[in-house]
Design a protein around this motif. Structure first.
Motif, PDB file in Angstrom:
ATOM      1  N   ALA A 111       0.826  -1.210   0.000  1.00 28.38           N
ATOM      2  CA  ALA A 111       0.000   0.000   0.000  1.00 28.38           C
ATOM      3  C   ALA A 111       0.859   1.258   0.000  1.00 28.38           C
ATOM      4  N   GLY A 112       1.995   1.209   0.698  1.00 30.01           N
ATOM      5  CA  GLY A 112       2.837   2.388   0.791  1.00 30.01           C
ATOM      6  C   GLY A 112       3.520   2.763  -0.513  1.00 30.01           C
ATOM      7  N   PHE A 113       3.831   1.788  -1.342  1.00 25.12           N
ATOM      8  CA  PHE A 113       4.597   2.070  -2.559  1.00 25.12           C
ATOM      9  C   PHE A 113       3.799   1.845  -3.843  1.00 25.12           C
ATOM     10  N   LEU A 114       2.563   1.339  -3.719  1.00 25.32           N
ATOM     11  CA  LEU A 114       1.777   1.086  -4.924  1.00 25.32           C
ATOM     12  C   LEU A 114       1.464   2.378  -5.674  1.00 25.32           C
ATOM     13  N   GLY A 115       1.129   3.437  -4.941  1.00 24.22           N
ATOM     14  CA  GLY A 115       0.817   4.706  -5.593  1.00 24.22           C
ATOM     15  C   GLY A 115       1.998   5.256  -6.371  1.00 24.22           C
ATOM     16  N   ILE A 116       3.197   5.148  -5.791  1.00 27.14           N
ATOM     17  CA  ILE A 116       4.398   5.602  -6.503  1.00 27.14           C
ATOM     18  C   ILE A 116       4.619   4.759  -7.748  1.00 27.14           C
ATOM     19  N   MET A 117       4.406   3.458  -7.614  1.00 23.35           N
ATOM     20  CA  MET A 117       4.600   2.566  -8.754  1.00 23.35           C
ATOM     21  C   MET A 117       3.613   2.895  -9.883  1.00 23.35           C
ATOM     22  N   PHE A 119       1.691   5.784 -10.374  1.00 26.46           N
ATOM     23  CA  PHE A 119       1.544   7.164 -10.857  1.00 26.46           C
ATOM     24  C   PHE A 119       2.799   8.025 -10.731  1.00 26.46           C
ATOM     25  N   GLY A 120       3.895   7.443 -10.263  1.00 24.12           N
ATOM     26  CA  GLY A 120       5.045   8.274  -9.960  1.00 24.12           C
ATOM     27  C   GLY A 120       6.179   8.249 -10.954  1.00 24.12           C
ATOM     28  N   LEU A 121       5.984   7.570 -12.108  1.00 25.70           N
ATOM     29  CA  LEU A 121       7.102   7.411 -13.037  1.00 25.70           C
ATOM     30  C   LEU A 121       7.653   8.746 -13.505  1.00 25.70           C
ATOM     31  N   GLU A 122       6.786   9.734 -13.730  1.00 24.44           N
ATOM     32  CA  GLU A 122       7.234  11.038 -14.207  1.00 24.44           C
ATOM     33  C   GLU A 122       7.236  12.086 -13.097  1.00 24.44           C
ATOM     34  N   ALA A 132      10.342   1.502  -5.730  1.00 22.82           N
ATOM     35  CA  ALA A 132       8.937   1.280  -5.390  1.00 22.82           C
ATOM     36  C   ALA A 132       8.398   0.034  -6.082  1.00 22.82           C
ATOM     37  N   THR A 133       8.732  -0.152  -7.357  1.00 25.50           N
ATOM     38  CA  THR A 133       8.274  -1.335  -8.091  1.00 25.50           C
ATOM     39  C   THR A 133       8.824  -2.607  -7.470  1.00 25.50           C
ATOM     40  N   HIS A 439       2.393  -0.661 -28.243  1.00 27.02           N
ATOM     41  CA  HIS A 439       2.965   0.172 -29.292  1.00 27.02           C
ATOM     42  C   HIS A 439       3.944   1.164 -28.687  1.00 27.02           C
ATOM     43  N   PRO A 440       4.756   1.838 -29.511  1.00 32.37           N
ATOM     44  CA  PRO A 440       5.685   2.836 -28.992  1.00 32.37           C
ATOM     45  C   PRO A 440       4.942   3.955 -28.264  1.00 32.37           C
ATOM     46  N   ALA A 441       5.633   4.538 -27.276  1.00 30.25           N
ATOM     47  CA  ALA A 441       5.071   5.626 -26.472  1.00 30.25           C
ATOM     48  C   ALA A 441       3.785   5.181 -25.789  1.00 30.25           C
ATOM     49  N   GLU A 442       3.804   3.971 -25.273  1.00 28.18           N
ATOM     50  CA  GLU A 442       2.648   3.432 -24.560  1.00 28.18           C
ATOM     51  C   GLU A 442       2.311   4.307 -23.353  1.00 28.18           C
ATOM     52  N   GLU A 443       1.023   4.527 -23.130  1.00 30.28           N
ATOM     53  CA  GLU A 443       0.591   5.301 -21.974  1.00 30.28           C
ATOM     54  C   GLU A 443       0.351   4.372 -20.799  1.00 30.28           C
ATOM     55  N   GLY A 444       0.773   4.812 -19.614  1.00 28.65           N
ATOM     56  CA  GLY A 444       0.497   4.063 -18.401  1.00 28.65           C
ATOM     57  C   GLY A 444      -0.796   4.536 -17.783  1.00 28.65           C
ATOM     58  N   PRO A 445      -1.035   4.253 -16.492  1.00 31.39           N
ATOM     59  CA  PRO A 445      -2.210   4.782 -15.814  1.00 31.39           C
ATOM     60  C   PRO A 445      -2.247   6.299 -15.886  1.00 31.39           C
ATOM     61  N   ARG A 446      -3.441   6.887 -15.905  1.00 34.37           N
ATOM     62  CA  ARG A 446      -3.615   8.315 -16.069  1.00 34.37           C
ATOM     63  C   ARG A 446      -2.816   9.084 -15.026  1.00 34.37           C
ATOM     64  N   GLN A 447      -2.025  10.066 -15.514  1.00 30.36           N
ATOM     65  CA  GLN A 447      -1.233  10.902 -14.616  1.00 30.36           C
ATOM     66  C   GLN A 447      -1.533  12.389 -14.813  1.00 30.36           C
ATOM     67  N   ASP A 448      -2.529  12.701 -15.637  1.00 34.00           N
ATOM     68  CA  ASP A 448      -2.754  14.095 -15.965  1.00 34.00           C
ATOM     69  C   ASP A 448      -3.868  14.724 -15.138  1.00 34.00           C
ATOM     70  N   GLU A 449      -4.255  14.050 -14.034  1.00 37.70           N
ATOM     71  CA  GLU A 449      -5.267  14.633 -13.165  1.00 37.70           C
ATOM     72  C   GLU A 449      -4.647  15.749 -12.339  1.00 37.70           C
TER      73      GLU A 449
END
Length: 469
Positions: A111-117, A119-122, A132-133, A439-449
């Protein structure tokens, strides 16, 4: 009215239904968390963007599967309190702390590191995100450690004393945690989880390769999955043999049910196909191999193997045909996994790993094989332990709560309806994710909130900047 199921039967079916549904997700996410750590590590080491794209692709899948695993797992603890209160009372002093350790060491870590994993890549440094991963992956393994320790203690109880009222009291925590069947069950289950993930990943990769053989990212995921199949599937057979020998030592009646043997005998045949008959106390044999069961179980051609008639009827597994067939499903799928892995080595050596439509279709068909195999394996394990919850000490009939059948039936019906609606939607969404090719430039979970802090109203200037730490 006598034909209606009892409260005990309904409680058993409800627990079997919910735990089978639940374990499908940890069986997948344990291996997937490690796969994500490997992908991110390879990206950091090589700088190759394809690994990052695959990381983001599977990270979305992990987020959904992990959430469904957590939600379905919470139900189990409540169900023990409602339907199995006598079991909880008598074993709570032993199993309660073990499950508490799982929460303190594994659940909090995840739980402590899941959020970083997720949504925290950028938003954090690469090394911190990789850490974290790794910690989430380690957390899934620690969780498996404690849960399987508790489950194994129910099969091979150790380190306890019994009070006059029937409650178990801990005497030696080392003996409780590292009980005789635990090491074998832990390794067998974790490798099974890795294979489950490998064949799902391999099936998704093969699906997209059938549509585009040049898809580099599909090639990478398929290649990595086949390496896992080729190495771990044969190893799993060896581990399974060791686990079986341990079970023969501590739960011989379970092994007798798995083999379909009613009489103690020397040089017992391996019954490949047959039908155990509990009333006639015999197995109708359709196909068998002479002496092979004795060789597998004792490593001797004329070794002596147990039979179900060694103990009274009330001490035998309550559903011998289910144990017998579930074991064969598990072994058949494990053998097919190993065969597919070996074929992949041959095709790789010939430079045709991605070019055989027949092999790719076989890999797609084998996608759910890990999930079916672990379900069959756990069915063998838990059904074979009956009629006990704590083997040889606490009977299932004495573990159930004093509830009326209609009350248990109503909650069972509610579980079935809610599970198929909620988790059916989640699984449908997972297949939607699988259907999109990497595909190239794959998007991860939404980070633009927008980032929302206390007392602020989200606005255009509050969106996270990619370079923000």
């Amino acid at each position: 009215m006598e034909m209606l199921p009892s409260a005990l039967d309904l409680a058993r079916f409800q627990f079997a239904f919910t735990i089978t549904f639940h374990f499908l997700f940890p069986a997948f996410t344990i291996g997937l968390a490690s796969f994500l750590a490997v992908l991110e590590g390879l990206w950091l080491y090589t700088g190759r963007s394809a690994y990052l794209d695959l990381f983001k692709y599977w990270l979305k899948v992990f987020a959904i599967a992990f959430a469904m695993g957590v939600v379905s797992g919470v139900v189990m603890s409540y169900q023990i309190g409602t339907n199995w209160s006598v079991f909880a009372d008598r074993t709570g002093n032993v199993l309660g702390p073990v499950m508490g350790y799982e929460v303190l060491t594994a659940f909090f870590l995840e739980a402590g590191f899941l959020g970083i994993m997720l949504f925290g890549l950028e938003r954090v440094g690469r090394k911190l995100h990789f850490t974290a991963t790794l910690l989430v992956a380690v957390g899934t393994l620690i969780s498996a450690f404690w849960i399987l320790s508790a489950n194994s203690w129910m099969h091979t109880p150790a380190g306890y004393s019994l009070l006059p009222d029937g409650r178990f009291m801990p005497e030696d925590w080392w003996a409780i945690i590292f009980n005789p069947s635990f090491p074998y069950r832990l390794v067998h289950t974790v490798t099974g989880a890795y294979l489950t993930t490998a064949f799902i990943v391999g099936a998704v990769g093969a699906w997209h390769l059938l549509r585009d053989r040049a898809n580099e990212r599909a090639r990478i995921m398929f290649s990595m999955a086949m390496w896992m199949a080729a190495i771990v599937a044969p190893l799993q057979i060896v581990i399974g043999d060791m686990h079986g020998l341990n079970t023969l030592q501590h739960q011989p009646q379970k092994v007798a049910a798995m083999e379909g043997h009613w009489e103690r005998q020397r040089g017992a045949p391996l019954i490949l196909l047959g039908q155990p008959d509990m009333e006639r106390e015999e197995t109708r044999v359709w196909l068998e191999i002479p002496k092979l069961s004795a060789l597998i179980l004792t490593h001797e051609w004329n070794g002596e193997t147990p039979g179900l008639k060694d103990v009274p009827r009330e001490e035998r597994p309550t559903n011998v045909p289910l144990v017998f067939w579930a074991f064969r499903v598990m072994v058949a799928l494990g053998t097919a996994m190993a065969a597919l892995g070996l074929v992949s080595l041959w095709l790789r050596w010939r430079g045709r790993l991605y070019d055989s439509p027949l092999f790719l279709r076989a890999a797609v068909a084998m996608g759910p094989s890990g999930l079916v195999a672990v379900t069959a394996g756990w069915t063998t394990t838990e059904t074979g332990r009956q009629p006990y919850t704590v083997y040889g000490l606490l009977r299932t009939a004495d573990s159930v709560s004093p509830l009326a059948a209609p009350a248990v039936g109503a909650s069972l019906l509610a579980f079935i309806v809610v599970y198929f609606i909620v988790f059916g939607a989640g699984i449908w969404f997972l297949f939607r994710l699988f259907s999109h090719p990497p595909h190239p430039a794959e998007e991860g979970p939404r980070q633009d909130e927008p980032i929302r802090t206390a007392g602020t109203v989200p606005g255009g200037g509050q969106h996270a900047h990619p370079d923000r730490a």
